[in-house]
Enzyme design. Structure first.
Site, mmCIF file in Angstrom:
data_model
loop_
_atom_site.group_PDB
_atom_site.id
_atom_site.type_symbol
_atom_site.label_atom_id
_atom_site.label_comp_id
_atom_site.label_asym_id
_atom_site.label_seq_id
_atom_site.Cartn_x
_atom_site.Cartn_y
_atom_site.Cartn_z
ATOM 1 N N ARG A 24 0.822 -1.220 0.000
ATOM 2 C CA ARG A 24 0.000 0.000 0.000
ATOM 3 C C ARG A 24 0.855 1.268 0.000
ATOM 4 N NH1 ARG A 24 -2.463 1.363 5.630
ATOM 5 N NH2 ARG A 24 -0.715 1.218 7.055
ATOM 6 N N THR A 135 12.644 3.402 7.515
ATOM 7 C CA THR A 135 12.118 2.756 6.308
ATOM 8 C C THR A 135 12.422 3.597 5.068
ATOM 9 O OG1 THR A 135 10.310 1.786 7.560
ATOM 10 C CG2 THR A 135 10.011 1.933 5.176
ATOM 11 N N LYS A 160 15.672 0.096 6.470
ATOM 12 C CA LYS A 160 14.738 -0.990 6.149
ATOM 13 C C LYS A 160 14.200 -0.689 4.757
ATOM 14 C CE LYS A 160 10.349 -2.887 7.830
ATOM 15 N NZ LYS A 160 9.862 -3.702 8.928
ATOM 16 N N LYS A 162 12.223 -1.204 1.463
ATOM 17 C CA LYS A 162 11.007 -1.879 0.996
ATOM 18 C C LYS A 162 11.192 -2.330 -0.449
ATOM 19 C CE LYS A 162 8.272 -1.310 4.636
ATOM 20 N NZ LYS A 162 7.628 -2.412 5.371
ATOM 21 N N ASP A 190 12.470 -5.565 3.327
ATOM 22 C CA ASP A 190 11.116 -6.020 3.658
ATOM 23 C C ASP A 190 10.317 -6.089 2.360
ATOM 24 O OD1 ASP A 190 8.695 -6.689 4.666
ATOM 25 O OD2 ASP A 190 8.490 -4.990 6.031
ATOM 26 N N GLU A 218 12.739 -9.603 5.287
ATOM 27 C CA GLU A 218 11.488 -9.737 6.049
ATOM 28 C C GLU A 218 10.347 -10.121 5.107
ATOM 29 O OE1 GLU A 218 10.967 -6.263 8.458
ATOM 30 O OE2 GLU A 218 8.834 -6.629 8.781
ATOM 31 N N ASP A 243 7.027 -11.735 9.385
ATOM 32 C CA ASP A 243 6.246 -10.608 9.910
ATOM 33 C C ASP A 243 4.765 -10.956 9.788
ATOM 34 O OD1 ASP A 243 5.169 -8.243 10.723
ATOM 35 O OD2 ASP A 243 5.904 -7.011 9.075
ATOM 36 N N LYS A 267 4.931 -7.259 16.667
ATOM 37 C CA LYS A 267 4.270 -5.936 16.631
ATOM 38 C C LYS A 267 3.064 -6.006 17.546
ATOM 39 C CE LYS A 267 5.260 -4.863 11.784
ATOM 40 N NZ LYS A 267 4.660 -5.065 10.453
ATOM 41 N N CYS A 295 6.526 -1.853 14.158
ATOM 42 C CA CYS A 295 5.295 -1.068 14.342
ATOM 43 C C CYS A 295 4.579 -0.960 13.004
ATOM 44 C CB CYS A 295 5.613 0.332 14.878
ATOM 45 S SG CYS A 295 6.640 1.336 13.786
ATOM 46 N N ASP A 321 12.591 -1.774 14.781
ATOM 47 C CA ASP A 321 11.991 -1.045 13.651
ATOM 48 C C ASP A 321 10.837 -0.222 14.224
ATOM 49 O OD1 ASP A 321 11.069 -0.199 11.133
ATOM 50 O OD2 ASP A 321 9.779 -1.961 10.935
ATOM 51 N N ASP A 323 10.135 3.154 13.691
ATOM 52 C CA ASP A 323 10.349 4.441 13.024
ATOM 53 C C ASP A 323 9.056 5.210 12.762
ATOM 54 O OD1 ASP A 323 9.359 2.722 11.104
ATOM 55 O OD2 ASP A 323 10.772 3.319 9.533
HETATM 56 C C1 LIG Z 1 6.562 1.407 9.799
HETATM 57 C C2 LIG Z 1 7.423 0.183 9.812
HETATM 58 N N1 LIG Z 1 8.777 0.509 9.526
HETATM 59 C C3 LIG Z 1 6.920 -0.866 8.842
HETATM 60 O O1 LIG Z 1 7.440 -0.997 7.766
HETATM 61 N N2 LIG Z 1 5.879 -1.580 9.269
HETATM 62 C C4 LIG Z 1 5.171 -2.588 8.533
HETATM 63 C C5 LIG Z 1 4.248 -2.055 7.494
HETATM 64 C C6 LIG Z 1 3.239 -1.139 8.135
HETATM 65 C C7 LIG Z 1 2.120 -0.612 7.307
HETATM 66 O O2 LIG Z 1 1.900 -0.924 6.155
HETATM 67 O O3 LIG Z 1 1.415 0.176 7.953
HETATM 68 C C8 LIG Z 1 6.012 -3.745 8.106
HETATM 69 O O4 LIG Z 1 5.660 -4.444 7.172
HETATM 70 O O5 LIG Z 1 7.008 -4.065 8.745
HETATM 71 MG MG LIG Z 2 7.228 -6.033 7.636
#
Ligand SMILES: C[C@H](N)C(=O)N[C@@H](CCC(=O)O)C(=O)O
Ligand SMILES: [Mg+2]
Length: 364
Positions: A24, A135, A160, A162, A190, A218, A243, A267, A295, A321, A323
């Protein structure tokens, strides 16, 4: 100290930049804030984000679960009877993890206030300092490299990153970021469920062969694809972290027994709060498995609770994590957890120490 009421509010905080994952894109945090009130005048605070794509929770379900199910069971209970209160929260409704987490966080806040100690001391103590990653949203390669360099300049030593979009571009994204920050920052990936098991093995082998050293990857595959997660874990050198696959202590035990992952991301919004997060940390400690504390898109209200927990369980929670507050354009909370770039510290005041929340819209 008896619970007299649970009041709810909505809190909106724009993000500094859009948060983009394989699942998302989000521009602002909009979370439900919980205030548990007591006959002594003390108030405990909690927060629940609506992360529908991960937990299934939306604002309406969080609000209704608290108002119609959790609150009627909690009013009149004594905060000093913490284990009973948390059992009531966990057992009064299936799923609804974010609603349970928000209420439990507020209850733990009150429990620590009752004894006049910061929450981490009530959870076992520890050194009240942590260092978080930051992130890097999935985007065009040049943008991700620029964001990574900016993060390193701001003092973040772990990024981290993505991924989980197009596998070929993902490999190039990671190579480019690694080359740009090599020696200055550790990289964790991740994929947020974006790869198949075979794609994950292919990408990680390519990166390993190219000399890219990753701290961990992740959730490479879909949440329910535990066989796929094990397939990846069995075939790559890079440690694999679960996760979205693991919410409950039972799921963590199954994963450990299958050896389907190397690390667990805890989390509070997946566990339904602090009581199950403690159980998971203890299970992992028993099995010599490391954990990350993570988180969702949360402000410093609920992230503070995660900080207190991580400090108290630092033997097993070795990766951080948290952040959420660093992603926010401002911190709406004046409280006892200080978020200063990568550095997080806790002041010696009772509970979560939340003194005020800016911009809170109370619900009728
Ligand atoms: C905010 C954190 N660094 C993070 O990436 N959290 C989640 C995704 C949170 C979201 O989509 O609201 C994660 O996948 O680890
Ligand atoms: Mg994750």
């Amino acid at each position: 100290m008896k619970i007299t009421d649970i009041r709810l509010g909505m809190l909106k905080v724009p993000l500094k930049t859009p948060f983009k994952t394989a699942l998302r894109t989000v521009h602002e945090i909009e979370d439900v804030v919980v205030m548990v009130e007591t006959d002594t005048g003390h108030v405990g605070y909690g927060e629940a984000p609506a992360t529908a794509v991960i937990t299934g929770d939306i604002h309406g379900s969080i609000i209704e679960a608290i108002r119609t199910v959790i609150k009627p069971k909690l009013v009149g209970l004594d905060i000093s009877d913490l284990n009973h209160v948390t059992r009531v929260i966990q057992n009064c409704i299936m799923k609804n993890y974010s609603a349970k987490a928000a209420v439990e966080i507020a209850v733990y806040d009150l429990f620590a206030q009752l004894y006049g100690a910061p929450l981490y001391k009530m959870l076992g103590g520890g050194v009240p300092k942590l260092t978080t990653d930051l992130t890097i949203s999935v985007d065009y390669i040049d943008k991700m490299v620029a964001d990574s360099l900016d993060a390193v300049d701001r003092g973040f030593e772990t990024l981290k990153v993505k991924v989980g979009k197009d596998i070929g571009v993902d490999i190039e994204r990671v190579k480019a970021i690694y080359a740009a920050v090599e020696g200055r920052a550790l990289i964790r990936l991740d994929a947020n469920q974006g790869w198949t098991a075979k794609e994950a093995v292919y990408a990680l082998h390519k990166l390993e062969d190219a000399g890219v050293r990753l701290e961990l990857v992740e959730q490479p595959v879909k949440a329910l694809d535990i066989d796929g997660l094990k397939y990846v874990t069995d075939r790559v050198h890079t440690p694999v972290m679960a996760d979205e696959t693991t919410f409950s202590p039972r799921e963590v035990i199954e994963l450990i027994k299958m050896r389907a992952a190397d690390i667990i991301n805890i989390k509070l919004m997946k566990t339904g709060g602090i009581s199950n997060a403690i159980k998971i940390a203890d299970i992992c400690s028993f099995y010599d498995m490391q954990c990350m504390i993570g988180c969702m898109l949360e402000t410093s209200i609920s992230v503070s609770a995660a900080v207190h927990l991580a400090v108290a369980k630092s033997d097993v929670i070795t990766k951080v994590d948290l952040d959420g507050p660093s992603l926010c354009s401002f911190d709406p909370v004046e409280g006892n957890v200080l978020f200063e770039g990568a550095d997080i510290s806790i002041e010696d005041t009772p509970g979560l120490g939340i003194r005020s929340i800016k911009g809170l819209n109370m619900l009728a």
